[in-house]
Design a protein around this motif. Structure first.
Motif, PDB file in Angstrom:
ATOM      1  N   SER A 150       0.839  -1.198   0.000  1.00 26.14           N
ATOM      2  CA  SER A 150       0.000   0.000   0.000  1.00 26.14           C
ATOM      3  C   SER A 150       0.874   1.247   0.000  1.00 26.14           C
ATOM      4  O   SER A 150       1.911   1.292   0.663  1.00 26.14           O
TER       5      SER A 150
ATOM      6  N   ASP B 274     -11.607   3.806   3.025  1.00 24.19           N
ATOM      7  CA  ASP B 274     -10.951   3.411   1.775  1.00 24.19           C
ATOM      8  C   ASP B 274     -10.726   1.903   1.762  1.00 24.19           C
ATOM      9  O   ASP B 274      -9.770   1.401   2.338  1.00 24.19           O
TER      10      ASP B 274
ATOM     11  N   THR C 225      -9.823   0.142  -0.653  1.00 27.69           N
ATOM     12  CA  THR C 225      -8.716  -0.296  -1.512  1.00 27.69           C
ATOM     13  C   THR C 225      -7.460  -0.585  -0.708  1.00 27.69           C
ATOM     14  O   THR C 225      -6.540  -1.240  -1.209  1.00 27.69           O
TER      15      THR C 225
END
Length: 201
Positions: free
Chosen positions: A97, A125, A127
């Motif tokens: 990430s 988030d 993701t």
């Protein structure tokens, strides 16, 4: 680094942390607990959870009759301590990430403690992955589907194992059915510590 096991898109790195690193992490957690004591959360229905918890980072995760949420202060009013460098190193090595975690939730499982099937949905988030670190006694980790009543599979997580929940696994139901109390010598009085790193905002 490739995971040693994939379980329904959950990437499991078995034996990722050696014993000296585990011992050092336990000391880091003791410092977190000294600054922000463990507490026993309750559900929005007023039932006490069987785990005790605290957090490090900008945010901590809390639960009470007002619901589940992130907060910038411990229930006793103090700010959460910073996430230790050793914990950040795990995120940086495995998460893939570009963002840094804003919360390190610390759950302590004593004898008989468990965590029911749930989704991590309180973050903004999806993701960004959730990275989970197991320390101490073995825990029976169960994963399902994105539907509440889907089929499940389980694996025993040992001290030093790390799980990365990203991509298709990010909103998959998961939980800990039970621990093998006394199966590890890491914590002198037994029990399991679980760290979960999360991007909140």
């Amino acid at each position: 680094m490739k995971p040693t096991l994939m379980l329904r898109e959950f990437a499991i790195y078995q034996g990722y942390l050696d014993r000296p690193t585990q011992d050092a992490l336990v000391n880091d957690i003791r410092e977190i607990v000294a600054a922000a004591p463990l507490f026993s959360p309750e559900t929005r229905w007023g039932k006490k959870m069987s785990v005790r918890m605290t957090s490090a980072g900008r945010f901590g995760w809390i639960s009470d009759r007002s619901g589940y949420r992130y907060a910038e202060e411990h229930p006793q009013g103090m700010a959460w301590p910073p996430i230790p460098d050793r914990v950040m190193n795990i995120w940086n090595d495995l998460s893939q990430s570009s963002r840094s975690p804003e919360c390190c939730l610390v759950n302590w499982y004593g004898e008989g403690a468990r965590m029911g099937l749930h989704q991590d949905r309180d973050e903004a988030d999806f993701t960004c992955p959730v990275v989970s670190v197991s320390l101490g006694d073995e825990g029976l980790f169960r994963v399902g589907t994105q539907e509440r009543k889907g089929s499940t599979e389980s694996v025993w997580l040992k001290s030093g194992d790390v799980v990365v929940m990203g991509g298709a696994a990010r909103l998959t139901h998961h939980g800990v059915d039970r621990i093998r109390f006394g199966s590890s010598s890491l914590l002198p009085q037994g029990g399991r510590l679980n760290l979960t790193l999360r991007v909140v905002t």
